[in-house]
Design a protein around this motif. Structure first.
Motif, PDB file in Angstrom:
ATOM      1  N   LEU A  36      56.888 -35.984  43.272  1.00 51.54           N
ATOM      2  CA  LEU A  36      57.006 -34.854  43.528  1.00 51.54           C
ATOM      3  C   LEU A  36      56.148 -35.471  45.024  1.00 51.54           C
ATOM      4  O   LEU A  36      56.680 -34.806  46.045  1.00 51.54           O
ATOM      5  N   LEU A  37      54.765 -36.315  45.160  1.00 49.64           N
ATOM      6  CA  LEU A  37      54.591 -36.750  45.896  1.00 49.64           C
ATOM      7  C   LEU A  37      55.619 -37.612  47.134  1.00 49.64           C
ATOM      8  O   LEU A  37      55.580 -37.171  48.222  1.00 49.64           O
ATOM      9  N   ARG A  38      56.296 -38.311  45.939  1.00 49.01           N
ATOM     10  CA  ARG A  38      57.157 -38.528  47.469  1.00 49.01           C
ATOM     11  C   ARG A  38      58.530 -38.164  48.154  1.00 49.01           C
ATOM     12  O   ARG A  38      58.978 -38.615  48.579  1.00 49.01           O
ATOM     13  N   SER A  39      58.697 -36.879  47.507  1.00 48.94           N
ATOM     14  CA  SER A  39      59.625 -36.285  47.864  1.00 48.94           C
ATOM     15  C   SER A  39      59.160 -35.339  48.569  1.00 48.94           C
ATOM     16  O   SER A  39      60.098 -34.233  49.260  1.00 48.94           O
ATOM     17  N   VAL A  40      58.348 -34.839  48.429  1.00 43.25           N
ATOM     18  CA  VAL A  40      57.676 -34.137  50.237  1.00 43.25           C
ATOM     19  C   VAL A  40      57.453 -34.427  51.112  1.00 43.25           C
ATOM     20  O   VAL A  40      57.511 -35.289  51.796  1.00 43.25           O
ATOM     21  N   PRO A  41      58.633 -33.488  52.465  1.00 39.21           N
ATOM     22  CA  PRO A  41      58.606 -33.693  53.578  1.00 39.21           C
ATOM     23  C   PRO A  41      58.164 -33.643  54.392  1.00 39.21           C
ATOM     24  O   PRO A  41      57.918 -34.388  55.178  1.00 39.21           O
ATOM     25  N   ASP A  42      56.596 -32.747  54.477  1.00 36.49           N
ATOM     26  CA  ASP A  42      55.830 -32.517  55.416  1.00 36.49           C
ATOM     27  C   ASP A  42      54.552 -32.763  54.253  1.00 36.49           C
ATOM     28  O   ASP A  42      54.030 -31.442  54.400  1.00 36.49           O
ATOM     29  N   ARG A  43      53.762 -33.888  54.549  1.00 37.24           N
ATOM     30  CA  ARG A  43      51.824 -33.582  54.077  1.00 37.24           C
ATOM     31  C   ARG A  43      51.273 -32.897  54.872  1.00 37.24           C
ATOM     32  O   ARG A  43      49.954 -32.179  54.264  1.00 37.24           O
ATOM     33  N   VAL A  52      47.034 -23.170  48.272  1.00 40.25           N
ATOM     34  CA  VAL A  52      46.185 -22.760  48.041  1.00 40.25           C
ATOM     35  C   VAL A  52      45.907 -23.128  50.010  1.00 40.25           C
ATOM     36  O   VAL A  52      45.820 -23.934  50.041  1.00 40.25           O
ATOM     37  N   LEU A  53      44.954 -21.963  49.999  1.00 41.84           N
ATOM     38  CA  LEU A  53      44.503 -21.448  51.238  1.00 41.84           C
ATOM     39  C   LEU A  53      43.748 -22.635  51.905  1.00 41.84           C
ATOM     40  O   LEU A  53      43.114 -23.238  51.066  1.00 41.84           O
ATOM     41  N   VAL A  54      44.140 -22.881  52.900  1.00 43.34           N
ATOM     42  CA  VAL A  54      43.200 -23.699  53.784  1.00 43.34           C
ATOM     43  C   VAL A  54      43.647 -25.802  53.528  1.00 43.34           C
ATOM     44  O   VAL A  54      43.373 -25.792  54.413  1.00 43.34           O
ATOM     45  N   TRP A  55      44.348 -25.394  52.157  1.00 39.31           N
ATOM     46  CA  TRP A  55      44.815 -26.447  52.026  1.00 39.31           C
ATOM     47  C   TRP A  55      46.357 -27.138  52.135  1.00 39.31           C
ATOM     48  O   TRP A  55      46.874 -26.439  52.073  1.00 39.31           O
ATOM     49  N   GLY A  85      49.745 -29.407  40.955  1.00 41.35           N
ATOM     50  CA  GLY A  85      51.652 -30.640  40.849  1.00 41.35           C
ATOM     51  C   GLY A  85      52.466 -28.909  41.548  1.00 41.35           C
ATOM     52  O   GLY A  85      52.600 -28.552  42.507  1.00 41.35           O
ATOM     53  N   LEU A  86      51.615 -27.297  40.840  1.00 42.05           N
ATOM     54  CA  LEU A  86      52.524 -26.327  41.450  1.00 42.05           C
ATOM     55  C   LEU A  86      52.025 -25.932  42.862  1.00 42.05           C
ATOM     56  O   LEU A  86      53.104 -25.474  43.467  1.00 42.05           O
ATOM     57  N   ASP A  87      50.664 -26.449  43.306  1.00 46.09           N
ATOM     58  CA  ASP A  87      50.646 -26.056  44.561  1.00 46.09           C
ATOM     59  C   ASP A  87      50.983 -27.021  45.874  1.00 46.09           C
ATOM     60  O   ASP A  87      51.891 -26.104  46.817  1.00 46.09           O
ATOM     61  N   ILE A  88      51.591 -28.102  45.490  1.00 52.18           N
ATOM     62  CA  ILE A  88      52.441 -28.933  46.202  1.00 52.18           C
ATOM     63  C   ILE A  88      53.927 -28.731  46.259  1.00 52.18           C
ATOM     64  O   ILE A  88      54.316 -28.281  47.109  1.00 52.18           O
ATOM     65  N   ALA A  89      54.650 -28.453  45.081  1.00 50.30           N
ATOM     66  CA  ALA A  89      56.004 -28.081  44.547  1.00 50.30           C
ATOM     67  C   ALA A  89      56.165 -26.628  45.301  1.00 50.30           C
ATOM     68  O   ALA A  89      56.816 -26.540  45.992  1.00 50.30           O
ATOM     69  N   ARG A  90      55.417 -25.948  46.477  1.00 46.80           N
ATOM     70  CA  ARG A  90      55.053 -24.504  46.438  1.00 46.80           C
ATOM     71  C   ARG A  90      54.994 -24.153  48.044  1.00 46.80           C
ATOM     72  O   ARG A  90      56.358 -24.258  48.923  1.00 46.80           O
ATOM     73  N   GLY A  91      54.578 -25.764  49.030  1.00 46.02           N
ATOM     74  CA  GLY A  91      53.969 -25.658  49.917  1.00 46.02           C
ATOM     75  C   GLY A  91      55.716 -26.413  50.193  1.00 46.02           C
ATOM     76  O   GLY A  91      55.860 -25.913  51.587  1.00 46.02           O
ATOM     77  N   ALA A  92      55.528 -27.517  49.396  1.00 42.40           N
ATOM     78  CA  ALA A  92      56.735 -28.658  49.341  1.00 42.40           C
ATOM     79  C   ALA A  92      58.332 -27.304  49.410  1.00 42.40           C
ATOM     80  O   ALA A  92      59.270 -28.580  49.476  1.00 42.40           O
ATOM     81  N   ARG A  93      57.969 -26.566  48.419  1.00 36.85           N
ATOM     82  CA  ARG A  93      59.854 -25.793  48.429  1.00 36.85           C
ATOM     83  C   ARG A  93      60.493 -27.038  47.583  1.00 36.85           C
ATOM     84  O   ARG A  93      61.378 -26.483  48.111  1.00 36.85           O
ATOM     85  N   LEU A  94      59.685 -27.159  46.504  1.00 36.32           N
ATOM     86  CA  LEU A  94      60.088 -28.179  45.605  1.00 36.32           C
ATOM     87  C   LEU A  94      60.161 -28.004  43.945  1.00 36.32           C
ATOM     88  O   LEU A  94      59.206 -26.754  43.817  1.00 36.32           O
ATOM     89  N   PRO A  95      60.880 -27.556  43.307  1.00 36.37           N
ATOM     90  CA  PRO A  95      61.275 -27.272  41.982  1.00 36.37           C
ATOM     91  C   PRO A  95      59.666 -27.531  40.872  1.00 36.37           C
ATOM     92  O   PRO A  95      59.183 -29.095  40.943  1.00 36.37           O
ATOM     93  N   TRP A  96      59.038 -26.526  40.580  1.00 40.17           N
ATOM     94  CA  TRP A  96      58.102 -27.465  39.871  1.00 40.17           C
ATOM     95  C   TRP A  96      58.148 -26.731  38.180  1.00 40.17           C
ATOM     96  O   TRP A  96      57.974 -25.581  38.132  1.00 40.17           O
ATOM     97  N   THR A  97      57.999 -27.302  37.373  1.00 42.01           N
ATOM     98  CA  THR A  97      57.493 -26.187  35.839  1.00 42.01           C
ATOM     99  C   THR A  97      56.607 -26.411  35.095  1.00 42.01           C
ATOM    100  O   THR A  97      55.978 -27.703  35.083  1.00 42.01           O
ATOM    101  N   VAL A 103      45.661 -30.928  49.035  1.00 44.10           N
ATOM    102  CA  VAL A 103      45.817 -30.907  47.308  1.00 44.10           C
ATOM    103  C   VAL A 103      46.272 -32.268  46.417  1.00 44.10           C
ATOM    104  O   VAL A 103      45.539 -32.297  46.092  1.00 44.10           O
ATOM    105  N   GLY A 104      46.808 -32.854  47.815  1.00 43.89           N
ATOM    106  CA  GLY A 104      47.495 -34.435  46.675  1.00 43.89           C
ATOM    107  C   GLY A 104      45.734 -35.108  46.601  1.00 43.89           C
ATOM    108  O   GLY A 104      45.262 -36.455  45.857  1.00 43.89           O
ATOM    109  N   ALA A 105      45.411 -35.339  48.201  1.00 47.54           N
ATOM    110  CA  ALA A 105      44.357 -36.068  48.319  1.00 47.54           C
ATOM    111  C   ALA A 105      42.950 -35.231  47.266  1.00 47.54           C
ATOM    112  O   ALA A 105      42.280 -36.171  46.515  1.00 47.54           O
ATOM    113  N   HIS A 106      42.966 -34.081  46.618  1.00 44.96           N
ATOM    114  CA  HIS A 106      41.778 -33.742  45.938  1.00 44.96           C
ATOM    115  C   HIS A 106      42.253 -33.953  44.633  1.00 44.96           C
ATOM    116  O   HIS A 106      41.124 -34.207  43.496  1.00 44.96           O
TER     117      HIS A 106
END
Length: 285
Positions: free
Chosen positions: A30-37, A43-46, A159-171, A51-54
């Motif tokens: 997922l992190l490797r697929s993120v187009p814009d970190r 998560v608000l303000v992150w 993982g869900l927070d990252i996926a939502r921000g990056a508009r990628l799938p996560w279950t 989120v990956g750093a946390h």
């Protein structure tokens, strides 16, 4: 909605380890697929990168309980043994800075290495092995079962927070959610009780998760106890829910009204109207 009965702590701990082992490579991909970190996350303000750093900081903290890779908690935590929310806020702020600009492209690699380190360091240890967790309190100690459940929880939800921000799938599957609920929530729910709001409150909730676990959550004048597979007693409110829906509502990732409309959660018992108070009394565990 049926629920499972008593559980085998050793078998469930091993299932939690297996679920954690399986989610780590998903996170790395997922992190490797993120187009814009720098994109906003779930998560608000992150940002997504925050989120990956946390997550990296959480993995480092739990690993360090066994490897001593990081021990200088005085430099991270606020002085004294103040409220839990202050401690967690301080840790989160330092964590995001610890894994800053130059490290952001390698967050996935850090998670992969430290996820494996945690599993290797804890291989064969009993579920009740003590794990120091100073970010929860200077002398705070959790069991290994709880710590592993929290590692799984952090991985799935962030993982869900990252996926939502990056508009990628996560279950988050129901079996994964059951493990998080059963392994971590009995310990963590009392720790995150809003004691001010709970003063003078006397409510007993029967929380029945489809397929298990079943938790008795008792709020008694500023304190909370959570008992798994409790003996029969009288409850004020029974909440039945599918496991993933309850997990997402508990951690404020899904509004409760959506789960009700979808038929994933319902309240019953003598005072079903008390159900919404549970989430107001107990913060995200």
């Amino acid at each position: 909605m049926g629920v499972a009965g008593s559980h085998d702590p050793v078998a469930e701990h091993e299932k939690t380890r297996a679920a954690f082992r399986a989610v780590v490579p998903r996170l790395v991909r997922l992190l490797r697929s993120v187009p814009d970190r720098d994109a906003p996350s779930g998560v608000l303000v992150w940002t997504v990168g925050d989120v990956g750093a946390h997550l990296c900081a959480a993995y480092l903290a739990y690993c360090s309980a066994f490897t001593r890779e990081f021990e200088d908690w005085d430099a991270v935590l606020p002085p004294g043994d103040g409220p839990l929310n202050e401690r967690i806020t301080a840790v989160n702020a330092k964590a995001i800075g610890l894994f800053g600009g130059a490290e952001r492209p390698y967050l996935g690699e850090f998670l992969a290495a430290h996820g494996e380190t945690f599993l290797r360091a804890t291989e064969g240890l009993a579920p009740d092995t003590p794990v120091p967790t100073p970010w929860y309190g200077r002398q705070a100690v959790l069991t290994l079962a709880t710590a592993t459940g929290l590692m799984l929880s952090e991985s799935l939800l962030h993982g869900l927070d990252i996926a939502r921000g990056a508009r990628l799938p996560w279950t988050i599957g129901p079996d994964e959610a059951r493990l998080v609920i059963g392994q971590s929530m009995p310990t963590m729910m009392p720790l995150v009780l809003d004691r001010a709001k709970a003063q003078g409150v006397d409510i007993a909730f029967d929380l029945a998760v489809k397929g298990g676990p079943r938790l008795a959550v008792v709020i008694d004048d500023g304190t909370a106890t959570v008992t798994r597979d409790a003996p029969p007693r009288t409850y004020d409110c029974r909440i039945t829910a599918t496991p993933t829906a309850f997990l997402l509502v508990s951690f404020r990732r899904t509004p409760i009204w959506k789960t009700i409309v979808r038929g994933q959660m319902r309240a019953a018992g003598r005072k079903p109207w008390l159900a919404p108070r549970l989430s107001r009394l107990i913060a995200s565990p």
